[in-house]
Design an enzyme around this catalytic site. Structure first.
Site, PDB file in Angstrom:
ATOM      1  CE  LYS A 195      -1.963   2.746   3.043  1.00 53.07           C
ATOM      2  NZ  LYS A 195      -1.846   4.011   2.354  1.00 53.07           N
ATOM      3  CB  SER A 249       4.408   8.527  12.233  1.00 53.63           C
ATOM      4  OG  SER A 249       3.100   7.692  12.119  1.00 53.63           O
ATOM      5  CB  THR A 250       7.049   6.570  16.410  1.00 53.67           C
ATOM      6  OG1 THR A 250       8.453   6.741  15.858  1.00 53.67           O
ATOM      7  CG2 THR A 250       7.169   6.059  17.657  1.00 53.67           C
ATOM      8  CD  GLU A 251      -0.081   9.244  16.211  1.00 58.00           C
ATOM      9  OE1 GLU A 251       0.486  10.094  15.433  1.00 58.00           O
ATOM     10  OE2 GLU A 251      -1.413   9.291  16.277  1.00 58.00           O
ATOM     11  N   GLY A 253       3.419   3.378  13.737  1.00 63.45           N
ATOM     12  CA  GLY A 253       4.015   2.079  13.708  1.00 63.45           C
ATOM     13  C   GLY A 253       3.458   1.163  15.003  1.00 63.45           C
ATOM     14  CD  GLU A 270      12.892   3.876   8.121  1.00 64.53           C
ATOM     15  OE1 GLU A 270      12.854   4.831   8.638  1.00 64.53           O
ATOM     16  OE2 GLU A 270      13.063   3.779   6.601  1.00 64.53           O
ATOM     17  CB  CYS A 304      12.933   8.415   8.616  1.00 68.60           C
ATOM     18  SG  CYS A 304      13.726   7.516   7.522  1.00 68.60           S
ATOM     19  CD  GLU A 401      10.272  12.030  11.946  1.00 71.79           C
ATOM     20  OE1 GLU A 401       9.013  11.328  12.103  1.00 71.79           O
ATOM     21  OE2 GLU A 401      11.213  11.581  11.486  1.00 71.79           O
TER      22      GLU A 401
HETATM   23  P1  NDP Z   1       1.733   7.901   8.585  1.00 75.12           P
HETATM   24  O1  NDP Z   1       2.747   6.931   9.425  1.00 75.12           O
HETATM   25  O2  NDP Z   1       0.399   8.081   8.998  1.00 75.12           O
HETATM   26  O3  NDP Z   1       1.947   7.179   7.300  1.00 75.12           O
HETATM   27  C1  NDP Z   1       2.683   6.197   6.580  1.00 75.12           C
HETATM   28  C2  NDP Z   1       1.996   5.062   5.976  1.00 75.12           C
HETATM   29  O4  NDP Z   1       0.946   4.447   7.049  1.00 75.12           O
HETATM   30  C3  NDP Z   1       0.972   5.607   4.818  1.00 75.12           C
HETATM   31  O5  NDP Z   1       1.076   4.788   3.900  1.00 75.12           O
HETATM   32  C4  NDP Z   1      -0.301   5.670   5.890  1.00 75.12           C
HETATM   33  O6  NDP Z   1      -1.435   5.553   4.906  1.00 75.12           O
HETATM   34  C5  NDP Z   1      -0.290   4.322   6.570  1.00 75.12           C
HETATM   35  N1  NDP Z   1      -1.074   4.413   7.566  1.00 75.12           N
HETATM   36  C6  NDP Z   1      -1.859   5.478   8.496  1.00 75.12           C
HETATM   37  N2  NDP Z   1      -2.454   5.036   9.467  1.00 75.12           N
HETATM   38  C7  NDP Z   1      -2.479   3.585   9.370  1.00 75.12           C
HETATM   39  C8  NDP Z   1      -3.032   2.624  10.106  1.00 75.12           C
HETATM   40  N3  NDP Z   1      -4.042   2.906  11.141  1.00 75.12           N
HETATM   41  N4  NDP Z   1      -2.906   1.405   9.717  1.00 75.12           N
HETATM   42  C9  NDP Z   1      -2.105   1.278   8.865  1.00 75.12           C
HETATM   43  N5  NDP Z   1      -1.413   2.030   7.897  1.00 75.12           N
HETATM   44  C10 NDP Z   1      -1.666   3.141   8.232  1.00 75.12           C
HETATM   45  O7  NDP Z   1       2.539   9.255   8.367  1.00 75.12           O
HETATM   46  P2  NDP Z   1       1.932  10.751   8.053  1.00 75.12           P
HETATM   47  O8  NDP Z   1       1.648  10.687   6.326  1.00 75.12           O
HETATM   48  O9  NDP Z   1       0.636  10.962   8.709  1.00 75.12           O
HETATM   49  O10 NDP Z   1       3.049  11.633   8.567  1.00 75.12           O
HETATM   50  C11 NDP Z   1       2.787  12.170   9.737  1.00 75.12           C
HETATM   51  C12 NDP Z   1       4.371  11.977  10.449  1.00 75.12           C
HETATM   52  O11 NDP Z   1       4.837  10.743  10.370  1.00 75.12           O
HETATM   53  C13 NDP Z   1       5.394  13.136   9.745  1.00 75.12           C
HETATM   54  O12 NDP Z   1       5.104  14.402  10.123  1.00 75.12           O
HETATM   55  C14 NDP Z   1       6.452  12.572  10.226  1.00 75.12           C
HETATM   56  O13 NDP Z   1       6.991  13.025  11.288  1.00 75.12           O
HETATM   57  C15 NDP Z   1       6.372  11.001  10.101  1.00 75.12           C
HETATM   58  N6  NDP Z   1       6.728  10.205   9.144  1.00 75.12           N
HETATM   59  C16 NDP Z   1       7.935   9.315   9.086  1.00 75.12           C
HETATM   60  C17 NDP Z   1       8.433   8.757   7.785  1.00 75.12           C
HETATM   61  C18 NDP Z   1       9.645   8.007   8.048  1.00 75.12           C
HETATM   62  O14 NDP Z   1      10.281   7.682   6.905  1.00 75.12           O
HETATM   63  N7  NDP Z   1      10.031   7.501   9.086  1.00 75.12           N
HETATM   64  C19 NDP Z   1       7.600   8.935   6.538  1.00 75.12           C
HETATM   65  C20 NDP Z   1       6.181   9.695   6.733  1.00 75.12           C
HETATM   66  C21 NDP Z   1       6.030  10.171   7.814  1.00 75.12           C
HETATM   67  P3  NDP Z   1      -2.189   7.097   4.304  1.00 75.12           P
HETATM   68  O15 NDP Z   1      -1.122   8.026   4.078  1.00 75.12           O
HETATM   69  O16 NDP Z   1      -2.278   6.482   2.926  1.00 75.12           O
HETATM   70  O17 NDP Z   1      -3.348   7.474   5.074  1.00 75.12           O
END
Ligand code: NDP
Length: 499
Positions: A195, A249-251, A253, A270, A304, A401
């Protein structure tokens, strides 16, 4: 600033690609979502819609997982020799190379990143990832054991693919994250439901076409754009998914880890970072200043492992800040597709608001803006490269972050490496860090003291597909890349035969 590089300037390949609604890849077929729903994809430099994509949810995930299961258990993939898997991966990388400019343009349009960066970094690194992984299928043997149990036995280890893998990726390096995830899964013989992030589904879908063109059997790779709360959650919860690999995001994750408990699927994560850049007074200024600037501003700070916390010895603090602020103020902010752009827009309206919120919070808590601090233009999601000084460890901008082009800089005033490391390690994250000094002993002593999966010395953000990458603490579980990532996708079986 002219933020409206016209879509008319796009290549015909990309124009063509975005002109049609894009579908889901399930079982080797391009199909609409079961619900018939689609969602819009936007150009971050204008906020205008550029494409329409089918929106997968739980019903589509069920179909994709079933297809991946069939492909894993019964399809030609299950019987395919390692050398044939290797050839398919190599073929895919050749096809990507043939379409490299198109992929870079599409990535820049979708994510906002400078097209020059997509061409120099994202696309070649994605290709290299598949090439490197193509080398592994033929080398994934087990071993024999000399066991001491009473009796006469032949005992050996088999390494087998873990099965159907769900992969959920973010928007900051959309194609590259797809490559980092798909490469090892396919090298080890797993099948995948991937996804992409809702903000940036286009290059993953184009990659899906190249995967089919390369000749991967149906069901081996399924690509389902959709939202995290629906499609993502359905993958993480699915009882027939054997492993989930997540970057984000860690949240989220933590949500993935909780969702995985249903069938105790394997999990690799990651996650975020707040990586320190530690500058010693003897450091080479010619390297430190551009290096510290690029550590944070590369990819608009949406990295990240961005070097987002700068620690500089007080003897050279003013000089370093002046230098980094000068670089920041000269970076050319503009639309990703403009070849002269050095800093593109942030990926989305949501990320734009989030980063502005951090800038407001930094000011409100007493930080001083050394440069930047504002937005650029009236359209799109542009933020000025920013350096904040006079920050305190407890401030939100220091602890969380930001994921934008915002650096927080702190000074330290002693030579006790343990104390400096304690300050640098004072974060819930542990993804990366860098140390800048001419003294070899200081460099390596600090490398040992930093609690993070990657430490760079006199450089930052230097990546290679052979290097394992991942986090200590709340930056994740497991490693991407290198030989190490293969462990995420394999089970170990001990076989013992009485002779
Ligand atoms: P997310 O962690 O929400 O997104 C990463 C992926 O997880 C996307 O494909 C998202 O889907 C998916 N996702 C979101 N919620 C769920 C869930 N409940 N179950 C399964 N998959 C889910 O990051 P955000 O886009 O909200 O960004 C927020 C913050 O996260 C950023 O500001 C940054 O701090 C951090 N981040 C860190 C990254 C890294 O490389 N470590 C990369 C991106 C963000 P979708 O987006 O389609 O809703």
């Amino acid at each position: 600033m002219d933020v409206s590089v016209s879509l008319n300037g796009l290549s015909s390949a990309v124009k063509d690609y975005i002109s049609k609604p894009r579908q889901l890849l399930i079982d080797g077929q391009w199909v609409d979502a079961q619900s018939g729903k689609t969602f819009a994809v936007y150009d971050p430099s204008t906020g205008q819609q550029i494409a329409k994509v089918a929106e997968a949810d739980a019903a589509d995930v069920n179909l994709a997982v079933a297809a991946a299961r069939r492909a894993f258990d019964d399809g030609p993939w299950a019987k395919m020799k390692p050398a044939e898997r290797a050839r398919l991966l190599w073929k895919l990388s050749d096809l990507m190379e043939a379409h490299a400019d198109e992929l870079a343009e599409l990535e820049s349009l979708d994510n906002g990143k400078p097209v020059t960066v997509a061409k120099a970094a994202d696309v070649p690194f994605s290709i290299e990832t598949f090439r490197y992984m193509a080398g592994w299928p033929t080398k994934l043997g087990g071993k024999t054991l000399n066991i001491s149990a009473p009796g006469d036995y032949h005992s050996y280890i088999l390494r087998e693919p873990v099965g159907v893998v769900g992969q959920i990726i973010p928007w900051n390096f959309p194609l590259l994250m797809a490559a980092w995830k798909l490469g090892p899964a396919l090298a080890t013989g797993c099948t995948v439901v991937l996804k992409p992030a809702e903000q940036t589904p286009l290059t993953a879908l184009r990659l899906g076409e190249l995967i089919m063109e390369a000749g991967f059997p149906p069901g081996v790779v399924n690509i389902l754009p959709g939202f995290g709360e629906t499609a993502g959650a359905a993958i993480a919860n699915h009882p027939d998914v054997d492993k989930v690999a997540f970057t984000g995001s860690t949240e989220v994750g933590k949500m993935i880890a909780r969702a995985a408990t249903g069938n105790l699927k394997k999990v690799s994560l990651e996650l975020g970072g707040k990586s320190p850049v530690i500058v010693f007074p003897d450091a080479d200024m010619e390297r430190v200043i551009p290096g510290a600037a690029s550590a944070i501003f590369f990819n608009q700070g949406q990295t990240c492992c961005a070097g987002s916390r700068l620690f500089v010895h007080e003897k050279i603090f003013d000089k370093v800040i002046e230098g980094v602020a000068d670089v920041a103020s000269k970076l050319k902010v503009g639309p990703g597709l403009d070849p002269s752009t050095e800093i593109g827009p942030l990926v989305s309206d949501e990320q734009f608001s989030r980063v502005r919120g951090f800038l407001d919070s930094g000011r409100a808590e007493g930080a001083t803006v050394a440069t930047g601090g504002g937005t650029v233009g009236n359209a799109g999601y542009f933020v000025q490269p920013t350096v904040l000084i006079n920050v305190k460890p407890e401030m939100k901008v220091v602890r969380e972050e930001i994921f934008g082009p915002v650096l927080v800089a702190e000074r330290y005033n002693d030579d006790d490496l343990d104390r400096i490391a304690k300050e640098a390690n004072d974060t819930m994250y542990g993804l990366a860090g860098s140390v800048w000094t001419r003294d070899l002993a200081t460099a390596h002593k600090m490398a040992r003291r930093i609690k993070a999966g990657t430490v760079w010395i006199n450089c930052h953000n230097v990546f290679d597909v052979s290097q394992p990458f991942g986090g200590y603490k709340q930056s994740g579980w497991g490693r991407e890349l290198g030989e190490e990532v293969l462990n995420n996708y394999m089970e170990t079986k001990a076989v013992t035969a009485a002779l």
